[in-house]
Design a protein around this motif. Structure first.
Motif, PDB file in Angstrom:
ATOM      1  N   THR A 103      21.914   5.773 -84.015  1.00  0.00           N
ATOM      2  CA  THR A 103      20.890   4.858 -83.504  1.00  0.00           C
ATOM      3  C   THR A 103      21.385   4.189 -82.222  1.00  0.00           C
ATOM      4  OG1 THR A 103      20.038   4.464 -85.724  1.00  0.00           O
ATOM      5  CG2 THR A 103      19.501   2.825 -84.049  1.00  0.00           C
ATOM      6  N   PHE A 104      22.640   3.752 -82.212  1.00  0.00           N
ATOM      7  CA  PHE A 104      23.239   3.147 -81.016  1.00  0.00           C
ATOM      8  C   PHE A 104      23.230   4.129 -79.843  1.00  0.00           C
ATOM      9  CE2 PHE A 104      27.247   3.063 -78.594  1.00  0.00           C
ATOM     10  CZ  PHE A 104      26.985   1.945 -77.807  1.00  0.00           C
ATOM     11  N   GLN A 105      23.599   5.369 -80.095  1.00  0.00           N
ATOM     12  CA  GLN A 105      23.668   6.382 -79.032  1.00  0.00           C
ATOM     13  C   GLN A 105      22.281   6.708 -78.475  1.00  0.00           C
ATOM     14  OE1 GLN A 105      26.818   6.494 -77.922  1.00  0.00           O
ATOM     15  NE2 GLN A 105      26.864   8.703 -77.948  1.00  0.00           N
ATOM     16  N   SER A 106      21.273   6.635 -79.321  1.00  0.00           N
ATOM     17  CA  SER A 106      19.918   6.961 -78.895  1.00  0.00           C
ATOM     18  C   SER A 106      19.453   5.939 -77.846  1.00  0.00           C
ATOM     19  CB  SER A 106      18.980   6.939 -80.097  1.00  0.00           C
ATOM     20  OG  SER A 106      17.657   7.129 -79.689  1.00  0.00           O
ATOM     21  N   GLY A 107      19.175   6.395 -76.671  1.00  0.00           N
ATOM     22  CA  GLY A 107      18.684   5.511 -75.619  1.00  0.00           C
ATOM     23  C   GLY A 107      19.757   4.751 -74.866  1.00  0.00           C
ATOM     24  N   ILE A 108      21.023   5.078 -75.074  1.00  0.00           N
ATOM     25  CA  ILE A 108      22.095   4.337 -74.389  1.00  0.00           C
ATOM     26  C   ILE A 108      21.931   4.407 -72.874  1.00  0.00           C
ATOM     27  CG2 ILE A 108      23.737   6.270 -74.528  1.00  0.00           C
ATOM     28  CD1 ILE A 108      24.695   2.556 -74.639  1.00  0.00           C
ATOM     29  N   ARG A 109      21.584   5.545 -72.357  1.00  0.00           N
ATOM     30  CA  ARG A 109      21.437   5.674 -70.894  1.00  0.00           C
ATOM     31  C   ARG A 109      20.297   4.804 -70.370  1.00  0.00           C
ATOM     32  NH1 ARG A 109      25.341   8.758 -68.789  1.00  0.00           N
ATOM     33  NH2 ARG A 109      26.158  10.386 -70.122  1.00  0.00           N
ATOM     34  N   ASP A 110      19.247   4.624 -71.156  1.00  0.00           N
ATOM     35  CA  ASP A 110      18.144   3.764 -70.746  1.00  0.00           C
ATOM     36  C   ASP A 110      18.543   2.287 -70.738  1.00  0.00           C
ATOM     37  OD1 ASP A 110      16.453   5.965 -70.466  1.00  0.00           O
ATOM     38  OD2 ASP A 110      15.745   5.814 -72.539  1.00  0.00           O
ATOM     39  N   ARG A 111      19.518   1.929 -71.579  1.00  0.00           N
ATOM     40  CA  ARG A 111      19.977   0.539 -71.626  1.00  0.00           C
ATOM     41  C   ARG A 111      20.984   0.219 -70.526  1.00  0.00           C
ATOM     42  NH1 ARG A 111      20.356   2.003 -77.048  1.00  0.00           N
ATOM     43  NH2 ARG A 111      22.644   1.886 -77.071  1.00  0.00           N
ATOM     44  N   CYS A 112      21.523   1.255 -69.887  1.00  0.00           N
ATOM     45  CA  CYS A 112      22.622   1.058 -68.940  1.00  0.00           C
ATOM     46  C   CYS A 112      22.165   0.881 -67.493  1.00  0.00           C
ATOM     47  CB  CYS A 112      23.577   2.244 -68.997  1.00  0.00           C
ATOM     48  SG  CYS A 112      24.576   2.266 -70.482  1.00  0.00           S
ATOM     49  N   ALA A 113      22.838  -0.044 -66.818  1.00  0.00           N
ATOM     50  CA  ALA A 113      22.713  -0.187 -65.367  1.00  0.00           C
ATOM     51  C   ALA A 113      23.756   0.714 -64.704  1.00  0.00           C
ATOM     52  CB  ALA A 113      22.922  -1.635 -64.954  1.00  0.00           C
ATOM     53  N   GLU A 114      24.899   0.885 -65.369  1.00  0.00           N
ATOM     54  CA  GLU A 114      25.961   1.794 -64.931  1.00  0.00           C
ATOM     55  C   GLU A 114      26.295   2.676 -66.122  1.00  0.00           C
ATOM     56  OE1 GLU A 114      29.236  -0.580 -63.502  1.00  0.00           O
ATOM     57  OE2 GLU A 114      27.934  -1.678 -62.131  1.00  0.00           O
ATOM     58  N   PRO A 115      26.281   3.993 -65.953  1.00  0.00           N
ATOM     59  CA  PRO A 115      26.471   4.905 -67.086  1.00  0.00           C
ATOM     60  C   PRO A 115      27.866   4.820 -67.691  1.00  0.00           C
ATOM     61  CG  PRO A 115      26.519   6.125 -65.029  1.00  0.00           C
ATOM     62  CD  PRO A 115      26.141   4.707 -64.682  1.00  0.00           C
TER      63      PRO A 115
END
Length: 102
Positions: free
Chosen positions: A72-84
């Motif tokens: 669940t944490f991994q899902s959408g991590i890139r969308d939550r990030c300003a810097e990958p």
């Protein structure tokens, strides 16, 4: 044994959500108590996060990615990030009571 450091910066409006998802991972770890993995997560004042993962397996395999809360944490991590996320191996140079016995 393998140690991996992951660091990234979230968008300001996503930092609290990211922290909640990480808390869910730790709650599941506390219940599941998988062997062979140690995990630390830190949140910095600028909405950056640092994760330190230690696995006993020489190939770096871990029970962490199999946890539902981690997925669940991994899902959408890139969308939550300003810097990958940036991932790299680390070596502990010194440790005084922070990481337990090494």
């Amino acid at each position: 044994m393998k140690r991996t450091l992951i660091r990234y910066k979230t968008k300001p409006e996503m930092a609290d959500k990211n922290a909640e998802l990480i808390a869910g991972v730790f709650a599941e770890l506390k219940t599941a108590r998988p062997d062979g993995v140690r995990y630390l997560s830190l949140r910095l004042d600028d909405n950056s996060f640092i994760h330190l993962v230690e696995t006993e397996a020489s190939d770096g395999s871990s029970a962490l990615p199999t946890l539902a809360a981690f997925k669940t944490f991994q899902s959408g991590i890139r969308d939550r990030c300003a810097e990958p996320p940036q991932v790299g191996s680390v070596t502990v140079v010194g440790n005084y009571r922070m990481l337990g016995e090494l």
